[in-house]
Write a protein that holds these residues in place. Structure first.
Motif, PDB file in Angstrom:
ATOM      1  N   ARG A 309      46.733  37.263  44.445  1.00 34.55           N
ATOM      2  CA  ARG A 309      45.382  37.331  44.166  1.00 34.55           C
ATOM      3  C   ARG A 309      44.749  37.630  45.579  1.00 34.55           C
ATOM      4  N   GLY A 310      43.571  38.180  45.249  1.00 35.18           N
ATOM      5  CA  GLY A 310      42.683  38.525  46.381  1.00 35.18           C
ATOM      6  C   GLY A 310      41.127  38.505  46.394  1.00 35.18           C
ATOM      7  N   HIS A 311      40.397  38.695  47.340  1.00 37.07           N
ATOM      8  CA  HIS A 311      38.967  38.933  47.170  1.00 37.07           C
ATOM      9  C   HIS A 311      38.755  39.795  48.119  1.00 37.07           C
ATOM     10  N   VAL A 312      37.755  40.644  47.895  1.00 35.09           N
ATOM     11  CA  VAL A 312      37.074  41.627  48.954  1.00 35.09           C
ATOM     12  C   VAL A 312      35.508  41.339  49.002  1.00 35.09           C
ATOM     13  N   ALA A 350      35.975  45.669  42.511  1.00 35.79           N
ATOM     14  CA  ALA A 350      37.015  44.741  42.439  1.00 35.79           C
ATOM     15  C   ALA A 350      37.616  45.029  40.915  1.00 35.79           C
ATOM     16  N   SER A 351      36.798  44.944  40.106  1.00 37.21           N
ATOM     17  CA  SER A 351      37.250  45.496  38.668  1.00 37.21           C
ATOM     18  C   SER A 351      37.705  46.875  38.417  1.00 37.21           C
ATOM     19  N   ILE A 364      41.719  40.222  41.468  1.00 39.35           N
ATOM     20  CA  ILE A 364      41.018  40.548  42.549  1.00 39.35           C
ATOM     21  C   ILE A 364      39.488  40.403  42.302  1.00 39.35           C
ATOM     22  N   THR A 365      38.969  39.561  43.053  1.00 42.33           N
ATOM     23  CA  THR A 365      37.284  39.275  42.816  1.00 42.33           C
ATOM     24  C   THR A 365      36.527  39.977  43.928  1.00 42.33           C
ATOM     25  N   GLY A 366      35.241  40.109  43.959  1.00 48.98           N
ATOM     26  CA  GLY A 366      34.518  41.118  44.874  1.00 48.98           C
ATOM     27  C   GLY A 366      33.034  40.752  45.027  1.00 48.98           C
TER      28      GLY A 366
END
Length: 481
Positions: A309-312, A350-351, A364-366
């Motif tokens: 998972r990740g976040h930008v 992210a999407s 992935i969220t952002g």
């Protein structure tokens, strides 16, 4: 002789060698459609000092400085070969030669390394492909500069027309002036004249027709001698297939959008999924500048370590979409003064990852914050990996990717200890890994990725157009898979 004298003498020697490189590089480009690179940076139309600085910059990514005394023999060797259209990287030639223990001469090694571009293997020079710019704002003018720059060989892409809405008296003169001078990116490299009577801008000998229209369905491009063209829509006014299809008028074969596409419009990040473009696809998108910045390093990390998972978090320069002073805006917060505030806003980057990397199952969220700088942004990519690693291992992996992988034109790498945003204005990469800011602990990695959200993105757009036009020539030595 003092140490200082020795240093100055060395500089003068290298300066003389760089001067000698310029006509060789220019002749290869004009006569054979060969672009000479140094670690993915073009040396075509570069000054003596620029060539020397590019060699020196190699120390940031390759660990030690390259000298023109090392690369000049390879350049001279290229002139003896029957080369076809290609891109040849002197940096990779020099470093690969150092690692080779067979005792080959420079000439023999070079001939072997670029064999795919010589003799029976060389490809034919492509016919020039007409390009039309629909809209002439920040991205449109930078894409125009790049297209004009790349027209030197007489092949490849040819900017034929710009379509805009008439904005009053002296319209074409003012648009030419904006192309000539830019407060961020500096002066246009060349000459620009205006032919008002025929509604043309002539830039470095390229005649560019200015077409005035409020409706894409009313333009017959064949009336201007334009055929089978790629139209680049810089307005963002239409983002789905139905709207963008309005551009498919006589003379236009394909439409490329410089914004995230909606619905079934393919979102393309060159270097990652451009090879998925179907030959008969007429409409596609180059996604956003932030998507282009995060997807290549995200793929590099996923391929090597796996990503769960990740976040930008994007710290983004302000854009023309915002207001100079507080005023009404349809979006929340963006109505507040851009030069005076940090503004929390949304990002679709992210999407958009799912479209560019469909095999990546990680969520992935952002989010994004607009800040009071006019250009260059930074994306902070926080990843949970599938296995534990170390900071040294991650940096070595990303450095190697920036040097030798198929994404070396997308990912750059810097070890500069005092790097700030202005240092990356004009970068041609989609993103630059800041080694000093990188953090890794166990299975958590945080990457700081600089990107010129105007020029770096425009370079990605041109690469996609080159690919769909069949004028993106192979690179030698070949990147490692």
């Amino acid at each position: 002789m003092t140490v200082n004298d020795d240093s100055f003498t060395d500089w003068k020697i290298r300066e003389e060698i760089a001067e000698a490189m310029i006509p060789i590089i220019g002749k290869l480009h004009r006569e054979r459609d060969v672009t000479v690179l140094l670690h993915s940076r073009s040396l075509v139309n570069k000054s003596v000092v620029s060539i020397l600085k590019t060699h020196r910059f190699a120390r940031q990514i390759d660990g030690e400085e390259l000298s023109v005394t090392e690369t000049m023999p390879f350049l001279q060797a290229l002139t003896t070969l029957d080369l076809g259209p290609s891109q040849i990287d002197l940096g990779l030639l020099a470093t690969s030669y150092k690692a080779d223990d067979r005792g080959l001469t420079v000439e023999a090694f070079t001939a072997e390394a670029v064999a795919g571009a010589t003799g029976e293997n060389k490809i034919e020079r492509a016919q020039s492909r007409d390009v039309v710019l629909y809209g002439f704002g920040r991205i449109g003018r930078l894409v125009a500069r790049l297209l004009i720059e790349k027209s030197g060989s007489g092949n490849g892409l040819r900017l034929r027309a710009i379509v805009v809405r008439r904005s009053g008296d002296m319209d074409i003169v003012k648009r030419a002036s904006l192309l000539r001078r830019d407060s961020i990116h500096g002066q246009f490299q060349g000459t620009i004249t205006v032919d008002e009577a025929n509604s043309k801008i002539v830039a470095n000998g390229n005649e560019i027709q200015v077409i005035y229209s409020d409706d894409p369905t009313t333009v017959d491009y064949t009336a201007y001698g334009i055929k089978d063209a790629v139209l680049i829509d810089n307005t963002g006014r239409w983002r789905d297939r139905e709207g963008l299809s309005k551009h498919l008028q006589p003379g236009i074969a394909k439409v490329v959008l410089t914004a995230p596409g909606k619905g079934d419009v393919p979102n393309i990040v060159h270097g990652v999924n451009h090879d998925t473009i179907k030959p008969d696809e007429q409409i596609l998108s180059c996604a956003s500048c932030t998507t282009n910045a995060i997807v290549p390093p995200l793929k590099a990390m996923a391929d090597e370590y796996g990503v769960l998972r990740g976040h930008v978090e994007t710290v983004h320069s302000f854009t023309n979409d915002q207001n100079l002073l507080d005023n009404f805006h349809k979006a929340d917060r963006r109505g507040r003064s851009a030069p005076l505030n940090m503004v929390i806003t949304e990002t679709g980057a992210a999407s958009a990852v799912a479209k560019a990397l469909p095999d990546l199952k990680a969520k992935i969220t952002g989010s994004s914050i607009r800040v009071p700088v006019p250009d260059v942004s930074i994306a902070i990519l926080n990843l949970q990996l599938s296995r534990e690693t170390t900071r040294e291992e991650v940096l070595e992996h990303l450095r190697e990717v920036s040097l030798t992988s198929p994404m070396r034109r997308q990912i750059d790498f810097t070890t500069a200890p005092d790097a700030v945003s202005n240092d990356f204005i004009g970068s041609r990469h989609a993103s630059i890994v800041d080694a000093g800011a990188t953090k890794v602990e166990g299975d958590n990695a945080i990457l700081y990725l600089w990107y010129d959200n105007e020029f770096g993105y425009s370079c990605q757009v041109v690469r996609v157009v080159q690919y769909v036009s069949g004028v993106e020539y192979p690179t030698f030595p070949a990147p490692r898979a």
